[in-house]
Design a protein around this motif. Structure first.
Motif, PDB file in Angstrom:
ATOM      1  N   ARG A 103     -48.223 -26.799  -0.586  1.00 22.80           N
ATOM      2  CA  ARG A 103     -48.665 -25.499  -1.107  1.00 22.80           C
ATOM      3  C   ARG A 103     -49.963 -25.053  -0.452  1.00 22.80           C
ATOM      4  O   ARG A 103     -50.147 -23.859  -0.188  1.00 22.80           O
ATOM      5  CB  ARG A 103     -48.807 -25.588  -2.624  1.00 22.80           C
ATOM      6  CG  ARG A 103     -47.452 -25.634  -3.334  1.00 22.80           C
ATOM      7  CD  ARG A 103     -47.575 -25.922  -4.803  1.00 22.80           C
ATOM      8  NE  ARG A 103     -46.271 -25.792  -5.479  1.00 22.80           N
ATOM      9  CZ  ARG A 103     -45.986 -26.288  -6.667  1.00 22.80           C
ATOM     10  NH1 ARG A 103     -46.928 -26.967  -7.334  1.00 22.80           N
ATOM     11  NH2 ARG A 103     -44.797 -26.122  -7.200  1.00 22.80           N
ATOM     12  N   ARG A 106     -49.250 -23.408   2.592  1.00 17.73           N
ATOM     13  CA  ARG A 106     -48.499 -22.160   2.373  1.00 17.73           C
ATOM     14  C   ARG A 106     -47.041 -22.255   2.798  1.00 17.73           C
ATOM     15  O   ARG A 106     -46.468 -21.330   3.375  1.00 17.73           O
ATOM     16  CB  ARG A 106     -49.184 -20.984   3.085  1.00 17.73           C
ATOM     17  CG  ARG A 106     -50.618 -20.763   2.613  1.00 17.73           C
ATOM     18  CD  ARG A 106     -51.220 -19.499   3.216  1.00 17.73           C
ATOM     19  NE  ARG A 106     -52.600 -19.335   2.819  1.00 17.73           N
ATOM     20  CZ  ARG A 106     -53.025 -18.830   1.665  1.00 17.73           C
ATOM     21  NH1 ARG A 106     -52.127 -18.445   0.769  1.00 17.73           N
ATOM     22  NH2 ARG A 106     -54.311 -18.727   1.407  1.00 17.73           N
ATOM     23  N   VAL A 107     -46.427 -23.424   2.539  1.00 23.57           N
ATOM     24  CA  VAL A 107     -44.992 -23.578   2.763  1.00 23.57           C
ATOM     25  C   VAL A 107     -44.248 -22.813   1.679  1.00 23.57           C
ATOM     26  O   VAL A 107     -44.657 -22.823   0.510  1.00 23.57           O
ATOM     27  CB  VAL A 107     -44.610 -25.074   2.738  1.00 23.57           C
ATOM     28  CG1 VAL A 107     -43.105 -25.260   2.876  1.00 23.57           C
ATOM     29  CG2 VAL A 107     -45.349 -25.822   3.863  1.00 23.57           C
ATOM     30  N   ASP A 108     -43.148 -22.149   2.038  1.00 20.28           N
ATOM     31  CA  ASP A 108     -42.423 -21.329   1.051  1.00 20.28           C
ATOM     32  C   ASP A 108     -41.787 -22.206  -0.030  1.00 20.28           C
ATOM     33  O   ASP A 108     -41.526 -23.395   0.171  1.00 20.28           O
ATOM     34  CB  ASP A 108     -41.350 -20.479   1.736  1.00 20.28           C
ATOM     35  CG  ASP A 108     -40.250 -21.323   2.360  1.00 20.28           C
ATOM     36  OD1 ASP A 108     -39.326 -21.711   1.632  1.00 20.28           O
ATOM     37  OD2 ASP A 108     -40.353 -21.613   3.571  1.00 20.28           O
ATOM     38  N   LYS A 109     -41.520 -21.608  -1.184  1.00 21.87           N
ATOM     39  CA  LYS A 109     -41.098 -22.354  -2.367  1.00 21.87           C
ATOM     40  C   LYS A 109     -39.794 -23.117  -2.156  1.00 21.87           C
ATOM     41  O   LYS A 109     -39.621 -24.228  -2.648  1.00 21.87           O
ATOM     42  CB  LYS A 109     -40.945 -21.397  -3.555  1.00 21.87           C
ATOM     43  CG  LYS A 109     -42.266 -20.827  -4.052  1.00 21.87           C
ATOM     44  CD  LYS A 109     -42.045 -19.928  -5.271  1.00 21.87           C
ATOM     45  CE  LYS A 109     -43.364 -19.385  -5.788  1.00 21.87           C
ATOM     46  NZ  LYS A 109     -43.183 -18.515  -6.971  1.00 21.87           N
ATOM     47  N   THR A 110     -38.866 -22.524  -1.428  1.00 18.14           N
ATOM     48  CA  THR A 110     -37.577 -23.194  -1.198  1.00 18.14           C
ATOM     49  C   THR A 110     -37.770 -24.485  -0.424  1.00 18.14           C
ATOM     50  O   THR A 110     -37.203 -25.527  -0.769  1.00 18.14           O
ATOM     51  CB  THR A 110     -36.628 -22.263  -0.431  1.00 18.14           C
ATOM     52  OG1 THR A 110     -36.416 -21.070  -1.203  1.00 18.14           O
ATOM     53  CG2 THR A 110     -35.285 -22.943  -0.190  1.00 18.14           C
ATOM     54  N   ASN A 111     -38.576 -24.420   0.621  1.00 24.65           N
ATOM     55  CA  ASN A 111     -38.838 -25.626   1.410  1.00 24.65           C
ATOM     56  C   ASN A 111     -39.644 -26.654   0.628  1.00 24.65           C
ATOM     57  O   ASN A 111     -39.450 -27.856   0.794  1.00 24.65           O
ATOM     58  CB  ASN A 111     -39.573 -25.268   2.708  1.00 24.65           C
ATOM     59  CG  ASN A 111     -38.608 -24.882   3.823  1.00 24.65           C
ATOM     60  OD1 ASN A 111     -37.528 -25.448   3.926  1.00 24.65           O
ATOM     61  ND2 ASN A 111     -39.003 -23.917   4.647  1.00 24.65           N
ATOM     62  N   VAL A 112     -40.559 -26.178  -0.217  1.00 22.19           N
ATOM     63  CA  VAL A 112     -41.322 -27.101  -1.050  1.00 22.19           C
ATOM     64  C   VAL A 112     -40.382 -27.894  -1.946  1.00 22.19           C
ATOM     65  O   VAL A 112     -40.464 -29.124  -2.033  1.00 22.19           O
ATOM     66  CB  VAL A 112     -42.366 -26.356  -1.905  1.00 22.19           C
ATOM     67  CG1 VAL A 112     -42.942 -27.275  -2.984  1.00 22.19           C
ATOM     68  CG2 VAL A 112     -43.491 -25.816  -1.021  1.00 22.19           C
ATOM     69  N   ARG A 113     -39.463 -27.213  -2.628  1.00 20.89           N
ATOM     70  CA  ARG A 113     -38.520 -27.893  -3.532  1.00 20.89           C
ATOM     71  C   ARG A 113     -37.653 -28.896  -2.768  1.00 20.89           C
ATOM     72  O   ARG A 113     -37.427 -30.019  -3.220  1.00 20.89           O
ATOM     73  CB  ARG A 113     -37.637 -26.864  -4.249  1.00 20.89           C
ATOM     74  CG  ARG A 113     -38.345 -26.102  -5.363  1.00 20.89           C
ATOM     75  CD  ARG A 113     -37.356 -25.370  -6.245  1.00 20.89           C
ATOM     76  NE  ARG A 113     -36.623 -24.348  -5.492  1.00 20.89           N
ATOM     77  CZ  ARG A 113     -37.015 -23.087  -5.366  1.00 20.89           C
ATOM     78  NH1 ARG A 113     -38.148 -22.688  -5.937  1.00 20.89           N
ATOM     79  NH2 ARG A 113     -36.299 -22.226  -4.680  1.00 20.89           N
TER      80      ARG A 113
END
Length: 374
Positions: A103, A106-113
């Motif tokens: 986070r 600033r990795v996007d939420k989909t990739n974070v999950r």
């Protein structure tokens, strides 16, 4: 996760007049599980901190995959660190602790999950995403810290005594798991420990450090069975160290050594030396026999103490030549033969006797590192 080769060239660190690291040279190839082992104050943690960018060297260079990073700040190096205190955020659950670095990047939420799920599966914590650190065991907290470090895909993972706060049984279990994890992810692990068993169990190679220098570098079996200095022999595992005198060659590539009034054949180590030396033999290579047993390399003595260790028995023998020697007898009915006061002969095979002429072992200050050797 490609890369991860580390090269240290004449790396040194001074704190005022104190020399913490005295100009070491090391080459650690990509994908190796490399351990730095030594007592408190030997320079291993300072070396690790310089590789990670947390300490600036006084002199020397640090190269990662051939790139000089000596002056590069910690957050710009392809390196991550797991400390003994896992430093998890107590107010965040497992998912958010592991996702923290992504986070911030600033990795996007989909990739974070996706990446958090993969990291938790890797360390065996799938299903604990919503647990808080206080709800986890010490071993589970350690796995969260590993997942948080690995999720950023570093080329090198630095581990500063990460199992030090765990109980003995859990540490043994996690040693195996940590080595398997390293093989799975395939990145370079540089591990700092004062625990000999940890280093022997997990490492591809070990650097045994003393007084800011590398005393010996090699594979675990080589360093244990072929110590090059008295310090290494004494520090790594349990060793019998016997002052002796080398008198002559034995004509078979070894030498004749006088221990008190007894002459022995020694087949390993500095066999070309003459005069005062130190004999090294591991307890598992000492064989106890009935008093009066015939044959070469037998030394008379008397059983002074018997210590029950579970799967084995440690027998301490007072030698007629002076001093004591330890023998490790496997836990069978044979152990009942050796009781306090029993006269014996200790058989010291020539291929188990190693001659060393190096310096005496340093005695580190009392503290956490002065635990009983296993």
């Amino acid at each position: 996760m490609a890369g991860g080769a580390v090269s240290l060239s004449a790396l040194a660190k001074q704190f005022g007049d104190f020399v913490a690291v005295a100009g070491i040279d090391l080459d650690i190839p990509s994908g190796e599980f490399f351990s730095m082992l030594g007592p408190s104050g030997c320079g291993k943690t300072t070396t690790l901190r310089m590789i990670g960018g947390f300490e600036k060297p006084t002199s020397g260079r640090i190269l990662l995959d051939g790139v000089d990073v000596t002056e590069t700040s910690a957050h710009r190096r392809p390196v991550n660190t797991v400390f003994q205190s896992y430093a998890l955020f107590p107010h965040l659950n497992v998912f958010d602790n592991v996702a923290f670095g992504l986070r911030r990047a600033r990795v996007d939420k989909t990739n974070v999950r996706r990446r958090v799920a993969t990291a938790l599966e890797l360390v065996g914590l799938t299903g604990r995403e919503h647990s808080k650190p206080i709800q986890l065991s010490g071993g589970q907290q350690q796995r969260v810290a590993l997942a948080r470090a690995l999720i950023l895909e570093p080329a090198v993972l630095l581990l500063d005594e990460p199992l030090g706060a765990l109980d003995a049984k859990l540490r043994k279990n996690l040693q195996t798991e940590l080595k398997a994890l390293q093989k799975t992810v395939g990145i370079t692990f540089i591990y700092v420990t004062h625990d000999q068993e940890e280093a022997l169990t997990m490492s591809d190679r070990i650097a045994v450090m003393c007084d800011g220098r590398v005393d010996q570098l090699g594979a675990p079996r080589e360093v244990y069975e072929e110590p090059s200095t008295v310090f290494v022999a004494d520090f790594l595992g349990v060793a019998n160290l016997l002052p002796a005198k080398v008198v002559d060659s034995n004509g078979n590539g070894g030498c004749r050594v006088r221990l008190g009034e007894t002459e022995l054949d020694a087949g390993r180590g500095d066999t070309a030396t003459r005069g005062d030396a130190m004999l090294v033999v591991r307890p598992e290579r000492v064989f106890l026999e009935e008093h009066g047993s015939a044959g070469p390399n037998r030394v008379p003595g008397m059983v002074e103490r018997v210590v029950y260790l579970g799967p084995a028995v440690q027998v301490v023998v007072r030698l007629a030549a002076g001093g004591t020697i330890q023998a490790l007898v496997q836990g069978t009915s044979d152990e009942l033969r050796w009781r306090q006061g029993t006269p014996v002969h200790a058989h010291l095979p020539g291929d188990a006797l190693r001659v060393l002429t190096s310096r005496e072992p340093e005695i580190a200050p009392a503290g956490d590192d002065q635990e009983e050797k296993r």
